[in-house]
Scaffold this motif. Structure first.
Motif, PDB file in Angstrom:
ATOM      1  N   SER A 108       0.838  -1.194   0.000  1.00 13.00           N
ATOM      2  CA  SER A 108       0.000   0.000   0.000  1.00 13.00           C
ATOM      3  C   SER A 108       0.875   1.248   0.000  1.00 13.00           C
ATOM      4  O   SER A 108       1.982   1.237   0.539  1.00 13.00           O
ATOM      5  CB  SER A 108      -0.912   0.007   1.231  1.00 13.00           C
ATOM      6  N   GLU A 109       0.361   2.290  -0.619  1.00  7.08           N
ATOM      7  CA  GLU A 109       1.051   3.581  -0.592  1.00  7.08           C
ATOM      8  C   GLU A 109       0.692   4.370   0.673  1.00  7.08           C
ATOM      9  O   GLU A 109       1.396   5.296   1.043  1.00  7.08           O
ATOM     10  CB  GLU A 109       0.674   4.416  -1.829  1.00  7.08           C
ATOM     11  N   LYS A 110      -0.405   3.989   1.335  1.00  2.00           N
ATOM     12  CA  LYS A 110      -0.883   4.787   2.473  1.00  2.00           C
ATOM     13  C   LYS A 110      -0.964   4.034   3.789  1.00  2.00           C
ATOM     14  O   LYS A 110      -0.861   4.653   4.849  1.00  2.00           O
ATOM     15  CB  LYS A 110      -2.311   5.312   2.178  1.00  2.00           C
ATOM     16  N   TYR A 111      -1.175   2.714   3.745  1.00  3.11           N
ATOM     17  CA  TYR A 111      -1.501   1.986   4.970  1.00  3.11           C
ATOM     18  C   TYR A 111      -0.456   0.903   5.257  1.00  3.11           C
ATOM     19  O   TYR A 111      -0.072   0.150   4.380  1.00  3.11           O
ATOM     20  CB  TYR A 111      -2.904   1.381   4.860  1.00  3.11           C
ATOM     21  N   SER A 112      -0.043   0.838   6.529  1.00  5.33           N
ATOM     22  CA  SER A 112       1.120   0.010   6.861  1.00  5.33           C
ATOM     23  C   SER A 112       0.785  -1.453   7.138  1.00  5.33           C
ATOM     24  O   SER A 112       1.666  -2.305   7.115  1.00  5.33           O
ATOM     25  CB  SER A 112       1.851   0.598   8.071  1.00  5.33           C
ATOM     26  N   ASN A 113      -0.490  -1.778   7.406  1.00  7.95           N
ATOM     27  CA  ASN A 113      -0.866  -3.174   7.638  1.00  7.95           C
ATOM     28  C   ASN A 113      -2.375  -3.342   7.468  1.00  7.95           C
ATOM     29  O   ASN A 113      -3.081  -2.375   7.155  1.00  7.95           O
ATOM     30  CB  ASN A 113      -0.409  -3.658   9.025  1.00  7.95           C
ATOM     31  N   SER A 116      -4.690  -1.181   9.725  1.00 10.24           N
ATOM     32  CA  SER A 116      -4.731   0.273   9.506  1.00 10.24           C
ATOM     33  C   SER A 116      -5.578   0.674   8.292  1.00 10.24           C
ATOM     34  O   SER A 116      -5.813   1.860   8.061  1.00 10.24           O
ATOM     35  CB  SER A 116      -3.306   0.825   9.347  1.00 10.24           C
ATOM     36  N   ALA A 164      -4.898  -1.021  -1.386  1.00  9.26           N
ATOM     37  CA  ALA A 164      -3.864  -2.014  -1.076  1.00  9.26           C
ATOM     38  C   ALA A 164      -4.036  -3.195  -2.018  1.00  9.26           C
ATOM     39  O   ALA A 164      -5.136  -3.411  -2.553  1.00  9.26           O
ATOM     40  CB  ALA A 164      -3.983  -2.479   0.373  1.00  9.26           C
ATOM     41  N   LYS A 182       5.485   2.234  -0.836  1.00  6.02           N
ATOM     42  CA  LYS A 182       5.839   2.792   0.481  1.00  6.02           C
ATOM     43  C   LYS A 182       5.738   1.748   1.596  1.00  6.02           C
ATOM     44  O   LYS A 182       6.616   1.627   2.439  1.00  6.02           O
ATOM     45  CB  LYS A 182       4.936   3.984   0.802  1.00  6.02           C
ATOM     46  N   HIS A 183       4.647   0.981   1.606  1.00  8.97           N
ATOM     47  CA  HIS A 183       4.450  -0.010   2.671  1.00  8.97           C
ATOM     48  C   HIS A 183       4.363  -1.419   2.091  1.00  8.97           C
ATOM     49  O   HIS A 183       3.523  -1.680   1.224  1.00  8.97           O
ATOM     50  CB  HIS A 183       3.167   0.277   3.452  1.00  8.97           C
ATOM     51  N   TYR A 185       3.914  -5.060   3.797  1.00 10.73           N
ATOM     52  CA  TYR A 185       3.665  -5.705   5.092  1.00 10.73           C
ATOM     53  C   TYR A 185       3.543  -7.216   4.903  1.00 10.73           C
ATOM     54  O   TYR A 185       2.557  -7.699   4.343  1.00 10.73           O
ATOM     55  CB  TYR A 185       2.366  -5.138   5.691  1.00 10.73           C
TER      56      TYR A 185
END
Length: 313
Positions: A108-113, A116, A164, A182-183, A185
């Motif tokens: 995801s570009e915005k959410y880490s898991n 979230s 995501a 970015k993310h 996970y």
């Protein structure tokens, strides 16, 4: 033998896998020349429909197998999770390589898991297994079909089509894509159980003593043990690539094996799951035994409903 040909798909990941095996074989066998025969498969050509509606992952293998049967290649390198449990006459699953990370990964570009992700976030996957488990964890999310090669999928994520997407960690690692988004996970086995064979490469070969002798050196003992359990579990359930089944076996440091399995409806509303620790000496039987325990709890009926549900989409 001084020349060997690998049948391969033309996707970036397939080419990475085949070139990796080519390099290992040439290093292990001085004087051996290995080349690639690139084949465009039906699964690669049809990009506008979900895999489960056009015949599943076997579509990526059929043309490669036909090329081997015609003598145009002696081996093919597959992501083992795409290889059906029954091999065609004349071809063998000759080696299973050391396993990469077997987990799924959320990109995801915005959410880490997973936790979230906001309600109604759009998650992309073409896998009924991943869909089932995400729906079970987070029924408030919107799951949309995601096809195309890894680059295409990441581009769709970056363009905002999805909040995501879920891919196999092994492919991300092999293509060095950890920095592409970015993310990234890695989803724990407690949250999502992978597909049978995920993270390992399966080397399919013609039944030729000379070829088999060369390929045998690619074999990894632990990968063979783990994936034998996983593939037997799926085979006993008659669960092809189109139904939502997750199964993972991991050899532990003490020599025992941890086995986790899940199956159910694609929308996550009904699932069966179990996990156990077993002895390594039982690895040839534990997959089928566990499948029989699932069958006693109604697994076959549940999978038949899952298949019917997908047929109506």
């Amino acid at each position: 033998m001084n020349k060997l040909t690998i049948a391969t798909r033309g996707s970036k990941l397939a080419l990475w896998q085949s070139n990796h095996i080519k390099a290992v074989l040439e290093e292990q066998n001085p004087g051996l020349e290995v080349d690639l025969n690139i084949i465009v498969t039906t699964g690669d050509r049809i990009q506008d429909r979900g895999l489960s509606t056009i015949g599943g992952k076997g579509l990526f293998l059929k043309e490669l197998e036909e090329a081997m049967m015609r003598g145009e290649a002696q081996i093919a390198v597959h992501s083992l999770k795409d290889v059906p449990t029954e091999m065609p006459d004349g071809l063998l699953l000759a080696a299973i390589t050391e396993r990469e990370d077997c987990r799924d990964a959320l990109l995801s570009e915005k959410y880490s898991n997973i936790n979230s992700l906001p309600k109604k976030a759009v998650v992309g996957t073409s896998s009924l297994r991943r869909r089932m488990q995400i729906e079970k964890l987070r029924p408030d999310l919107i799951i949309k079909d995601l096809r195309g090669n890894v680059d295409t999928r990441i581009r769709k994520l970056k363009e905002g089509e999805f909040d995501a997407i879920i891919l196999a960690s092994a492919g991300i690692n092999r293509l060095s894509l950890l920095d592409a988004v970015k993310h990234v996970y890695p989803i724990s086995l407690e949250e999502m159980i992978p597909s049978m064979g995920q993270g390992a490469l399966g080397i399919e070969s013609i039944n030729d003593d000379e070829v088999l002798k060369i390929v045998a050196r690619l074999e990894d003992e632990y990968s063979r043990i783990e994936t034998t359990i996983e593939r037997a579990f799926v085979d006993e359930l008659d669960g092809g690539c189109q139904v939502p089944i997750g199964v993972n076996a991991s050899v532990l440091e003490d020599g025992n094996i941890s086995v986790k399995a899940i199956l159910g409806l694609p929308d996550g509303t009904e699932v069966l799951s179990d996990s156990k620790i077993t002895s390594k000496k039982d690895y040839k039987s534990v997959g089928r035994d566990m499948a029989q325990e699932f069958i006693a709890k109604g697994a076959k009926e549940l999978l038949a409903r899952a298949e019917a549900m997908m047929g109506n989409e």
